[in-house]
Design a protein around this motif. Structure first.
Motif, PDB file in Angstrom:
ATOM      1  N   LYS A  33      80.687  54.668 -45.391  1.00 19.16           N
ATOM      2  CA  LYS A  33      81.207  53.310 -45.525  1.00 19.16           C
ATOM      3  C   LYS A  33      82.710  53.275 -45.413  1.00 19.16           C
ATOM      4  CE  LYS A  33      77.901  50.856 -48.363  1.00 19.16           C
ATOM      5  NZ  LYS A  33      77.686  50.322 -49.706  1.00 19.16           N
ATOM      6  N   PRO A  34      83.237  52.269 -44.784  1.00 22.73           N
ATOM      7  CA  PRO A  34      82.500  51.253 -44.020  1.00 22.73           C
ATOM      8  C   PRO A  34      82.320  51.638 -42.569  1.00 22.73           C
ATOM      9  CG  PRO A  34      84.797  50.636 -44.118  1.00 22.73           C
ATOM     10  CD  PRO A  34      84.666  52.027 -44.733  1.00 22.73           C
ATOM     11  N   PHE A  35      82.329  52.914 -42.353  1.00 25.15           N
ATOM     12  CA  PHE A  35      82.235  53.373 -40.964  1.00 25.15           C
ATOM     13  C   PHE A  35      80.820  53.855 -40.659  1.00 25.15           C
ATOM     14  CE2 PHE A  35      86.405  54.164 -42.722  1.00 25.15           C
ATOM     15  CZ  PHE A  35      87.163  53.324 -41.933  1.00 25.15           C
ATOM     16  N   CYS A  36      80.587  54.111 -39.406  1.00 28.72           N
ATOM     17  CA  CYS A  36      79.246  54.502 -39.001  1.00 28.72           C
ATOM     18  C   CYS A  36      79.111  56.015 -39.003  1.00 28.72           C
ATOM     19  CB  CYS A  36      78.945  53.945 -37.616  1.00 28.72           C
ATOM     20  SG  CYS A  36      79.861  54.763 -36.310  1.00 28.72           S
ATOM     21  N   SER A  37      80.235  56.678 -38.987  1.00 27.93           N
ATOM     22  CA  SER A  37      80.171  58.125 -38.932  1.00 27.93           C
ATOM     23  C   SER A  37      81.484  58.717 -39.406  1.00 27.93           C
ATOM     24  CB  SER A  37      79.894  58.589 -37.505  1.00 27.93           C
ATOM     25  OG  SER A  37      80.955  58.182 -36.669  1.00 27.93           O
TER      26      SER A  37
END
Ligand SMILES: [Zn+2]
Length: 69
Positions: A26-30
């Motif tokens: 979070k808040p990223f995808c990877s």
């Protein structure tokens, strides 16, 4: 009693690539995108000087001088 939302009621998207985020990043995808953002963030705050082999002994940025912001 308030019922806590365990489910992700609001789907968030990775600010870097626009994919749905992963709870682990979070808040990223990877981790990659988190890393990219971190890099941007850091380079935005600390002005990283170009790395030169030459060691200029005249201009030295004050160490430990945190930004006022
Ligand atoms: Zn992403």
């Amino acid at each position: 009693m308030n019922e806590i939302d365990h489910k992700t009621s609001t789907a968030r998207f990775c600010p870097i690539c626009g994919k749905l985020d992963e709870p682990a990043y979070k808040p990223f995808c990877s981790k990659r995108c988190a890393d990219i953002d971190l890099h941007r963030w850091l380079s935005g705050i600390y002005t990283i000087p170009a790395k030169d082999d030459e060691d200029e002994d005249g201009e030295r940025p004050a160490e430990g001088e945190a930004g006022d912001k």
